[in-house]
Design a protein around this motif. Structure first.
Motif, PDB file in Angstrom:
ATOM      1  N   LEU A 120       0.816  -1.213   0.000  1.00  0.00           N
ATOM      2  CA  LEU A 120       0.000   0.000   0.000  1.00  0.00           C
ATOM      3  C   LEU A 120       0.851   1.265   0.000  1.00  0.00           C
ATOM      4  N   GLN A 121       2.115   1.177  -0.466  1.00  0.00           N
ATOM      5  CA  GLN A 121       2.980   2.340  -0.413  1.00  0.00           C
ATOM      6  C   GLN A 121       2.504   3.433  -1.367  1.00  0.00           C
ATOM      7  N   ASP A 122       1.930   3.059  -2.509  1.00  0.00           N
ATOM      8  CA  ASP A 122       1.431   4.071  -3.435  1.00  0.00           C
ATOM      9  C   ASP A 122       0.241   4.819  -2.838  1.00  0.00           C
ATOM     10  N   ALA A 123      -0.651   4.083  -2.176  1.00  0.00           N
ATOM     11  CA  ALA A 123      -1.783   4.736  -1.531  1.00  0.00           C
ATOM     12  C   ALA A 123      -1.319   5.677  -0.431  1.00  0.00           C
ATOM     13  N   ALA A 124      -0.304   5.258   0.332  1.00  0.00           N
ATOM     14  CA  ALA A 124       0.212   6.114   1.397  1.00  0.00           C
ATOM     15  C   ALA A 124       0.842   7.375   0.835  1.00  0.00           C
ATOM     16  N   ALA A 125       1.516   7.273  -0.311  1.00  0.00           N
ATOM     17  CA  ALA A 125       2.139   8.447  -0.924  1.00  0.00           C
ATOM     18  C   ALA A 125       1.087   9.458  -1.358  1.00  0.00           C
ATOM     19  N   VAL A 126      -0.012   8.981  -1.943  1.00  0.00           N
ATOM     20  CA  VAL A 126      -1.078   9.893  -2.362  1.00  0.00           C
ATOM     21  C   VAL A 126      -1.734  10.534  -1.149  1.00  0.00           C
ATOM     22  N   ASN A 127      -1.962   9.743  -0.092  1.00  0.00           N
ATOM     23  CA  ASN A 127      -2.576  10.293   1.123  1.00  0.00           C
ATOM     24  C   ASN A 127      -1.707  11.374   1.746  1.00  0.00           C
ATOM     25  N   ALA A 128      -0.384  11.193   1.688  1.00  0.00           N
ATOM     26  CA  ALA A 128       0.523  12.126   2.348  1.00  0.00           C
ATOM     27  C   ALA A 128       0.633  13.457   1.617  1.00  0.00           C
ATOM     28  N   THR A 129       0.367  13.467   0.316  1.00  0.00           N
ATOM     29  CA  THR A 129       0.584  14.685  -0.472  1.00  0.00           C
ATOM     30  C   THR A 129      -0.693  15.360  -0.926  1.00  0.00           C
ATOM     31  N   ARG A 130      -1.847  14.757  -0.728  1.00  0.00           N
ATOM     32  CA  ARG A 130      -3.063  15.300  -1.336  1.00  0.00           C
ATOM     33  C   ARG A 130      -3.434  16.658  -0.750  1.00  0.00           C
ATOM     34  N   TRP A 131      -3.327  16.815   0.589  1.00  0.00           N
ATOM     35  CA  TRP A 131      -3.691  18.096   1.187  1.00  0.00           C
ATOM     36  C   TRP A 131      -2.635  19.157   0.918  1.00  0.00           C
ATOM     37  N   ALA A 132      -1.364  18.757   0.884  1.00  0.00           N
ATOM     38  CA  ALA A 132      -0.313  19.723   0.569  1.00  0.00           C
ATOM     39  C   ALA A 132      -0.492  20.267  -0.842  1.00  0.00           C
ATOM     40  N   LEU A 133      -0.885  19.396  -1.779  1.00  0.00           N
ATOM     41  CA  LEU A 133      -1.120  19.857  -3.147  1.00  0.00           C
ATOM     42  C   LEU A 133      -2.325  20.779  -3.210  1.00  0.00           C
ATOM     43  N   LEU A 134      -3.395  20.438  -2.505  1.00  0.00           N
ATOM     44  CA  LEU A 134      -4.582  21.295  -2.515  1.00  0.00           C
ATOM     45  C   LEU A 134      -4.273  22.671  -1.933  1.00  0.00           C
ATOM     46  N   ASN A 135      -3.562  22.723  -0.823  1.00  0.00           N
ATOM     47  CA  ASN A 135      -3.218  24.012  -0.220  1.00  0.00           C
ATOM     48  C   ASN A 135      -2.346  24.846  -1.135  1.00  0.00           C
ATOM     49  N   ALA A 136      -1.422  24.200  -1.859  1.00  0.00           N
ATOM     50  CA  ALA A 136      -0.571  24.942  -2.789  1.00  0.00           C
ATOM     51  C   ALA A 136      -1.373  25.459  -3.981  1.00  0.00           C
ATOM     52  N   LEU A 137      -2.333  24.666  -4.469  1.00  0.00           N
ATOM     53  CA  LEU A 137      -3.153  25.127  -5.596  1.00  0.00           C
ATOM     54  C   LEU A 137      -4.036  26.301  -5.186  1.00  0.00           C
TER      55      LEU A 137
END
Length: 449
Positions: free
Chosen positions: A275-292
């Motif tokens: 599940l490392q790919d799922a964990a990577a998406v979970n870890a970056t999704r809010w950081a990407l939204l805040n930057a956008l």
């Protein structure tokens, strides 16, 4: 694929078709600014009418889908319902290099530990002297965030983008392993009341996963070896007798069981997917939204389930770019069957000036300067070789050598030993490699989905 257009002052205008771009170039009204993504600059125009465009993102662990669409709305006079239409203009797929960054940092850590062990002078550890800033992400995840934001900024300079859409997906890792989980099981976890070894003995029925031996001492074995990036989580562990464990060593399970495909399929089916790919998406999704949201544009979010619902309802094949086109509130998507620009993050070279043997000691020396005869590794070049074994026209990414004999990575393969005299730069290196993918085979993509 739409062609990006800039005015005389390099302000973005509406993208045009390939036919119109050819006419502008033939009549001398435009010049080529970039080949990928293909961009023109008009010589005789400043400003002009533009329509609102939306950039849609489907963030992924390895590949992020990009789609630029033109939105329009149609209303039903009888019911008053408004239908949201999207016209696809440009599609892209951005491949990240997070795994390469992780491997490079691991190698650097090994070199540092070896160097410290050779230098016997004691130095106190510095771990507590390195506080991490708020919002810190591991370098491999920070790279995914930075490259995505980089391409958002690039595309905003090339097209009049007025809105953004992001798939704000959240993977429930426990539900991925057990869809029936509920209640207190979320708190207890799958190993409640078990030691790891006892859990494996129960799961694998106290038998060797490879030869089926029972009533023998069994050892914990990594399905994906640690030397190949495997983890210690339970989904990567199995049981093996000593003989099978030693025979497998650090081979991949595919190589070890290449003559036993049925056994390979059974073991892979029984072991839980990592599940490392799922964990990577979970870890970056809010950081990407805040930057956008800091861009000042309207940002729309949508779940992964809604993306799949839109794609299935509209009978669109599954690709990363087309998933991006289906993000958010969508009623109809038109002109989606377009070629895709495949963008691969390649980096800008390395700091080290030597290569190493397997034991970490230096081997040879690398060039001190990146440019050779005006060329740099990563440049997109066109080589016209008049004669010899390599005669012909080769277009691709160049890898320079100090001797002036270059390698060109073309779509048909790597061409080695091409002299710099036959090369002409088409586009300077910018840290990315480009390739054009044809239109997706809808029937084949649907079967794969």
């Amino acid at each position: 694929m739409a062609v990006f257009v800039l005015d005389k002052q390099k302000h973005p205008l509406m993208p045009c078709t390939e036919k119109r771009a050819r006419l502008l170039l033939e009549r001398g009204r435009a010049v080529v600014v970039r080949l990928a993504p293909f961009t023109l600059r008009l010589k005789d125009r400043i400003g002009g009418a533009v329509q609102p465009l939306r950039l849609k993102l489907d963030p992924g662990s390895r590949v992020t889908g990009l789609a630029i669409v033109r939105e329009s709305e149609t209303g039903d006079a009888d019911t008053g319902a408004v239908e949201r239409l999207e016209h696809g203009l440009w599609l892209g797929e951005l491949a990240h290099r997070g795994q390469a960054i992780r491997e490079a940092l691991t190698l650097r850590r090994h070199y540092r530990r070896a160097r410290r062990s050779r230098k016997t002078r004691y130095r106190a550890p510095r771990f507590l002297n390195r506080p991490r800033r708020e919002g810190w992400l591991p370098p491999s995840l920070q790279h995914r965030l930075d490259t995505t934001l980089n391409w958002v900024a690039r595309l905003r300079r090339l097209a009049p983008i007025t809105a953004l859409s992001q798939e704000l997906v959240r993977f429930d890792t426990q539900a991925l392993q057990n869809p029936e989980i509920s209640g207190v099981e979320y708190q207890q976890g799958e190993l409640a009341g078990y030691e790891v070894r006892e859990y494996l003995l129960e799961t694998w029925h106290r038998t060797c996963a490879y030869c089926g031996a029972t009533h023998v001492p069994l050892e914990i074995e990594h399905i994906v070896p640690r030397a190949r990036g495997g983890s210690d989580r339970v989904s990567n562990l199995t049981l093996a007798c000593r003989a099978c464990n030693q025979r497998k060593a650090n081979q991949s399970i595919e190589d070890f069981l290449k003559r036993q495909p049925a056994l390979l399929h059974r073991i892979q089916a029984q072991a839980q997917a990592p599940l490392q790919d799922a964990a990577a998406v979970n870890a970056t999704r809010w950081a990407l939204l805040n930057a956008l949201q800091t861009t000042g544009l309207a940002v729309e979010t949508g779940s992964g389930g809604r993306t799949k619902f839109n794609r299935t309802r509209l009978d669109i094949p599954k690709t990363h770019a087309l998933d991006a086109a289906c993000v958010g509130a969508v009623d109809q998507v038109r002109d989606w069957n377009r070629p895709v620009l495949a963008i691969r993050a390649t980096g800008r070279g390395a700091y080290r000036r030597t290569r190493t043997f397997n034991n970490g000691f230096p081997r040879g020396y690398l060039m001190r300067h990146k440019r050779v005869h005006g060329f740099q590794t990563g440049d997109w070049v066109r080589a016209e070789v008049p004669k010899g074994k390599k005669a012909g026209v080769h277009v691709g990414r160049v890898a320079v050598r100090q001797t002036g004999s270059f390698n060109i990575q073309a779509q048909g393969g790597t061409v080695q030993g091409v002299s710099y005299r036959h090369c002409r730069v088409l586009q300077r290196a910018d840290g990315y490699g480009y390739a054009f993918q044809p239109k997706p085979d809808a029937e084949k993509a649907r079967r794969a989905a």
